[in-house]
Scaffold this motif. Sequence first.
Motif, PDB file in Angstrom:
ATOM      1  N   VAL A  99       0.868  -1.183   0.000  1.00 36.68           N
ATOM      2  CA  VAL A  99       0.000   0.000   0.000  1.00 36.68           C
ATOM      3  C   VAL A  99       0.904   1.232   0.000  1.00 36.68           C
ATOM      4  N   ARG A 100       0.527   2.224  -0.773  1.00 29.85           N
ATOM      5  CA  ARG A 100       1.289   3.485  -0.816  1.00 29.85           C
ATOM      6  C   ARG A 100       0.866   4.328   0.384  1.00 29.85           C
ATOM      7  N   PRO A 101       1.832   4.737   1.231  1.00 36.46           N
ATOM      8  CA  PRO A 101       1.454   5.494   2.438  1.00 36.46           C
ATOM      9  C   PRO A 101       1.229   6.965   2.102  1.00 36.46           C
ATOM     10  N   GLY A 129     -11.904   1.053   1.295  1.00 34.49           N
ATOM     11  CA  GLY A 129     -11.587   0.510  -0.035  1.00 34.49           C
ATOM     12  C   GLY A 129     -10.278  -0.274   0.002  1.00 34.49           C
ATOM     13  N   ASN A 130      -9.248   0.275   0.653  1.00 41.40           N
ATOM     14  CA  ASN A 130      -7.966  -0.430   0.759  1.00 41.40           C
ATOM     15  C   ASN A 130      -8.147  -1.755   1.503  1.00 41.40           C
ATOM     16  N   TYR A 131      -8.941  -1.701   2.574  1.00 44.65           N
ATOM     17  CA  TYR A 131      -9.130  -2.914   3.378  1.00 44.65           C
ATOM     18  C   TYR A 131      -9.901  -3.977   2.593  1.00 44.65           C
ATOM     19  N   VAL A 176       6.974   6.581 -14.292  1.00 46.42           N
ATOM     20  CA  VAL A 176       7.681   5.297 -14.100  1.00 46.42           C
ATOM     21  C   VAL A 176       7.199   4.543 -12.856  1.00 46.42           C
ATOM     22  N   TYR A 177       6.182   5.079 -12.214  1.00 47.39           N
ATOM     23  CA  TYR A 177       5.583   4.425 -11.040  1.00 47.39           C
ATOM     24  C   TYR A 177       5.351   2.920 -11.263  1.00 47.39           C
ATOM     25  N   PRO A 178       4.750   2.524 -12.411  1.00 43.18           N
ATOM     26  CA  PRO A 178       4.460   1.094 -12.591  1.00 43.18           C
ATOM     27  C   PRO A 178       5.707   0.216 -12.667  1.00 43.18           C
ATOM     28  N   GLY A 206       9.182  -4.165 -10.312  1.00 44.89           N
ATOM     29  CA  GLY A 206      10.349  -4.630  -9.557  1.00 44.89           C
ATOM     30  C   GLY A 206       9.944  -5.209  -8.202  1.00 44.89           C
ATOM     31  N   ASP A 207       9.025  -4.528  -7.509  1.00 44.40           N
ATOM     32  CA  ASP A 207       8.556  -5.014  -6.188  1.00 44.40           C
ATOM     33  C   ASP A 207       8.080  -6.454  -6.283  1.00 44.40           C
ATOM     34  N   ILE A 208       7.305  -6.700  -7.333  1.00 44.02           N
ATOM     35  CA  ILE A 208       6.654  -8.015  -7.467  1.00 44.02           C
ATOM     36  C   ILE A 208       7.678  -9.080  -7.860  1.00 44.02           C
ATOM     37  N   VAL A 239      -4.799  -7.457  -5.242  1.00 46.70           N
ATOM     38  CA  VAL A 239      -4.954  -5.987  -5.333  1.00 46.70           C
ATOM     39  C   VAL A 239      -6.388  -5.664  -5.742  1.00 46.70           C
ATOM     40  N   GLY A 240      -6.724  -4.383  -5.656  1.00 45.55           N
ATOM     41  CA  GLY A 240      -8.005  -3.915  -6.170  1.00 45.55           C
ATOM     42  C   GLY A 240      -7.929  -3.771  -7.688  1.00 45.55           C
ATOM     43  N   LYS A 241      -9.076  -3.580  -8.287  1.00 48.74           N
ATOM     44  CA  LYS A 241      -9.195  -3.518  -9.745  1.00 48.74           C
ATOM     45  C   LYS A 241      -8.265  -2.455 -10.364  1.00 48.74           C
ATOM     46  N   ASP A 242      -8.088  -1.313  -9.659  1.00 49.73           N
ATOM     47  CA  ASP A 242      -7.302  -0.219 -10.228  1.00 49.73           C
ATOM     48  C   ASP A 242      -5.827  -0.584 -10.435  1.00 49.73           C
ATOM     49  N   GLN A 243      -5.355  -1.646  -9.767  1.00 49.60           N
ATOM     50  CA  GLN A 243      -3.937  -2.026  -9.905  1.00 49.60           C
ATOM     51  C   GLN A 243      -3.732  -3.187 -10.872  1.00 49.60           C
ATOM     52  N   LYS A 288     -13.668  -2.841  -6.278  1.00 53.27           N
ATOM     53  CA  LYS A 288     -13.652  -1.398  -6.538  1.00 53.27           C
ATOM     54  C   LYS A 288     -14.768  -0.765  -5.691  1.00 53.27           C
ATOM     55  N   ILE A 289     -14.393  -0.372  -4.473  1.00 55.09           N
ATOM     56  CA  ILE A 289     -15.364   0.274  -3.594  1.00 55.09           C
ATOM     57  C   ILE A 289     -15.478   1.737  -4.061  1.00 55.09           C
ATOM     58  N   LEU A 290     -16.715   2.185  -4.165  1.00 53.02           N
ATOM     59  CA  LEU A 290     -16.936   3.508  -4.762  1.00 53.02           C
ATOM     60  C   LEU A 290     -17.113   4.603  -3.711  1.00 53.02           C
ATOM     61  N   LYS A 331     -14.023   5.928  -7.764  1.00 55.98           N
ATOM     62  CA  LYS A 331     -13.485   5.013  -6.760  1.00 55.98           C
ATOM     63  C   LYS A 331     -13.348   5.730  -5.417  1.00 55.98           C
ATOM     64  N   MET A 332     -13.493   5.007  -4.311  1.00 56.25           N
ATOM     65  CA  MET A 332     -13.207   5.600  -2.990  1.00 56.25           C
ATOM     66  C   MET A 332     -11.693   5.747  -2.878  1.00 56.25           C
ATOM     67  N   ASN A 333     -11.217   6.980  -2.644  1.00 59.23           N
ATOM     68  CA  ASN A 333      -9.780   7.251  -2.585  1.00 59.23           C
ATOM     69  C   ASN A 333      -9.356   7.734  -1.209  1.00 59.23           C
ATOM     70  N   LYS A 334      -8.019   7.707  -0.961  1.00 62.50           N
ATOM     71  CA  LYS A 334      -7.524   8.177   0.341  1.00 62.50           C
ATOM     72  C   LYS A 334      -7.823   9.656   0.523  1.00 62.50           C
ATOM     73  N   SER A 335      -7.896  10.402  -0.589  1.00 66.15           N
ATOM     74  CA  SER A 335      -8.368  11.783  -0.467  1.00 66.15           C
ATOM     75  C   SER A 335      -9.369  11.978  -1.591  1.00 66.15           C
TER      76      SER A 335
HETATM   77  P1  TYM Z   1      -2.787   2.009  -3.198  1.00 68.04           P
HETATM   78  O1  TYM Z   1      -2.029   2.485  -2.015  1.00 68.04           O
HETATM   79  O2  TYM Z   1      -3.421   3.024  -4.088  1.00 68.04           O
HETATM   80  O3  TYM Z   1      -3.931   1.019  -2.729  1.00 68.04           O
HETATM   81  C1  TYM Z   1      -3.641  -0.106  -1.913  1.00 68.04           C
HETATM   82  C2  TYM Z   1      -4.519  -1.280  -2.321  1.00 68.04           C
HETATM   83  O4  TYM Z   1      -5.893  -0.932  -2.122  1.00 68.04           O
HETATM   84  C3  TYM Z   1      -6.624  -1.147  -3.325  1.00 68.04           C
HETATM   85  N1  TYM Z   1      -7.687  -0.128  -3.391  1.00 68.04           N
HETATM   86  C4  TYM Z   1      -8.979  -0.412  -3.555  1.00 68.04           C
HETATM   87  N2  TYM Z   1      -9.634  -1.569  -3.704  1.00 68.04           N
HETATM   88  C5  TYM Z   1     -10.986  -1.501  -3.843  1.00 68.04           C
HETATM   89  N3  TYM Z   1     -11.685  -0.339  -3.819  1.00 68.04           N
HETATM   90  C6  TYM Z   1     -11.055   0.845  -3.675  1.00 68.04           C
HETATM   91  N4  TYM Z   1     -11.746   1.980  -3.649  1.00 68.04           N
HETATM   92  C7  TYM Z   1      -9.643   0.843  -3.533  1.00 68.04           C
HETATM   93  N5  TYM Z   1      -8.711   1.833  -3.363  1.00 68.04           N
HETATM   94  C8  TYM Z   1      -7.520   1.210  -3.293  1.00 68.04           C
HETATM   95  C9  TYM Z   1      -5.605  -0.981  -4.441  1.00 68.04           C
HETATM   96  O5  TYM Z   1      -6.020  -1.619  -5.623  1.00 68.04           O
HETATM   97  C10 TYM Z   1      -4.391  -1.623  -3.816  1.00 68.04           C
HETATM   98  O6  TYM Z   1      -4.422  -3.022  -3.976  1.00 68.04           O
HETATM   99  N6  TYM Z   1       0.687   0.791  -6.518  1.00 68.04           N
HETATM  100  C11 TYM Z   1       0.017   0.324  -5.343  1.00 68.04           C
HETATM  101  C12 TYM Z   1       0.973  -0.077  -4.226  1.00 68.04           C
HETATM  102  C13 TYM Z   1       2.004  -1.039  -4.667  1.00 68.04           C
HETATM  103  C14 TYM Z   1       1.839  -2.443  -4.880  1.00 68.04           C
HETATM  104  C15 TYM Z   1       3.120  -2.923  -5.288  1.00 68.04           C
HETATM  105  C16 TYM Z   1       0.753  -3.304  -4.757  1.00 68.04           C
HETATM  106  C17 TYM Z   1       3.299  -0.732  -4.928  1.00 68.04           C
HETATM  107  N7  TYM Z   1       3.985  -1.861  -5.300  1.00 68.04           N
HETATM  108  C18 TYM Z   1       3.302  -4.271  -5.584  1.00 68.04           C
HETATM  109  C19 TYM Z   1       0.961  -4.652  -5.071  1.00 68.04           C
HETATM  110  C20 TYM Z   1       2.205  -5.125  -5.474  1.00 68.04           C
HETATM  111  C21 TYM Z   1      -0.889   1.439  -4.842  1.00 68.04           C
HETATM  112  O7  TYM Z   1      -0.664   2.595  -5.080  1.00 68.04           O
HETATM  113  O8  TYM Z   1      -1.904   1.016  -4.070  1.00 68.04           O
END
Ligand code: TYM
Length: 328
Positions: free
Chosen positions: A9-11, A18-20, A127-129, A134-136, A146-150, A185-187, A195-199
């Motif tokens: 998860v990106r802090p 949504g993250n949970y 270059v974020y992706p 590399g992480d994976i 992961v969620g759908k957005d990833q 994908k929680i809205l 999508k529900m976002n951190k902000s």
């Molecule tokens: P991040 O921090 O945006 O989100 C963390 C995880 O939460 C999921 N997510 C959601 N799922 C459902 N509904 C939502 N509204 C919602 N919002 C977020 C995301 O899909 C994600 O799984 N790039 C990643 C972090 C990352 C990563 C990785 C993940 C970096 N390297 C390697 C997996 C493997 C990110 O920004 O997630």
Amino acid sequence: MKKVMLTGVRPSGNLTLGNYLGAIKNFVDRQDKCKSYIFIADLHAITSPKDPKLLKESVENCIAMYLACGVDPKKTIIFKQSDVLEHGTMGFIMTFQTKMGELSRMTQFKHKSQGLGKEGVDTGLFVYPTLMVGDILLYNTNIVPVGKDQQQHVELTRDLAERFNKRYGETFVMPDVYIAPIGNKILNLQNPLEKMNKSDSGDNRGTIFLMEDINVARKKIMSAVTDNLNCVRFDEENQPGISNLISILAKITGEEIASIERRFSGKGYGEFKREVADRVCELLSEIQTRYKGLSSEMLDAITTDGAKRARRVARQTLAKTCKALGLD
Ligand code: TYM
């Protein structure tokens, strides 16, 4: 042999429901069955400038949240991405294996760079992706929940792994993405087309934070935008708000969507929302109780040990990659 599972998860703020539901819960439910890694993607957080103090707090908050959400340090390796220097090098190598066209096609990049133009967009965002690739790949990962957005980023990982293996010989394990059928994908509760976002762009009325005051969370659910059809039915196209609340309830309780529809047939939205709010509030209070029992020393000890264990694997994969490239 156990499969390797990894997620991160990106802090970049407080974690959301949504993250949970989209990622962390799916990870926790499988941590017993796999060799499991979860990390805090703090290098990903600096793709755009951050206040260093806030970033530090977000990192600590994220580690604590993993534990509060049920990640068990006895079963899972928990670490900070920046503690394992191999991530930077592997991300760099993967960037060099990628075409600009591939990165330009990433939906998240297109979305986040909208209106910034070539001059204004951070290269970090671009270059974020490949850092994520590399992480994976560093951990010989088989499953990435992961969620759908990833999803697209994990698909890019597969493409790059395949290309590298063909060009330089078998080096990387091919990872599979795991997108749960419900809750991927929680809205946003106020704008169920987003999508529900951190902000969120409004005043966060559409986002439930895991550390949210329980009464505030309840109010947010009770005032979630729905429709005037007055029918609790899962129909994402015509009833996105209600379908979102059904997904939240189904994912938290494990109840089938059809059974929720049956139970609330002929009943009003008020009664339905009250049940969703009750289950969400129970979940938040469990998470928050666990969160309060954690200390900074405990978190430090866990991530120090986690980084040591993660580094052992990352070092080997990086060495193998460098050797394949002729850099050993
Ligand atoms: P991040 O921090 O945006 O989100 C963390 C995880 O939460 C999921 N997510 C959601 N799922 C459902 N509904 C939502 N509204 C919602 N919002 C977020 C995301 O899909 C994600 O799984 N790039 C990643 C972090 C990352 C990563 C990785 C993940 C970096 N390297 C390697 C997996 C493997 C990110 O920004 O997630």
